[in-house]
Design a protein around this motif. Sequence first.
Motif, short mmCIF file in Angstrom:
data_model
loop_
_atom_site.label_atom_id
_atom_site.label_comp_id
_atom_site.label_asym_id
_atom_site.label_seq_id
_atom_site.Cartn_x
_atom_site.Cartn_y
_atom_site.Cartn_z
N LYS A 1 -10.10 2.87 -0.85
CA LYS A 1 -8.79 2.73 -1.47
C LYS A 1 -8.95 2.92 -2.97
N ARG B 1 -3.16 3.37 -5.44
CA ARG B 1 -2.43 3.46 -4.17
C ARG B 1 -2.25 2.09 -3.52
N ASN B 2 -1.15 1.94 -2.81
CA ASN B 2 -0.88 0.68 -2.11
C ASN B 2 -1.53 0.63 -0.74
N HIS B 3 -1.91 1.77 -0.20
CA HIS B 3 -2.50 1.83 1.14
C HIS B 3 -3.85 2.54 1.08
#
Length: 61
Positions: free
Chosen positions: A17, A21-23
Amino acid sequence: MFRTVFVIAKSGIWLVKSEERNHPTQFFTSQKAAIAYAREVAKMLKADLVIRTNVNTSDNK
């Protein structure tokens, strides 16, 4: 601007990750494959690489 790419162990899988980014970017079944991929991403982004594992730090006495 500082960037960081993370390798995170979670429930038997390894996630890669980036900080922006959130994901997760990618999922892996082996630590070795996740770290190799994350190194390439970090190199391209000129980012730091952080590897996090699930480590039990509590003392069960």
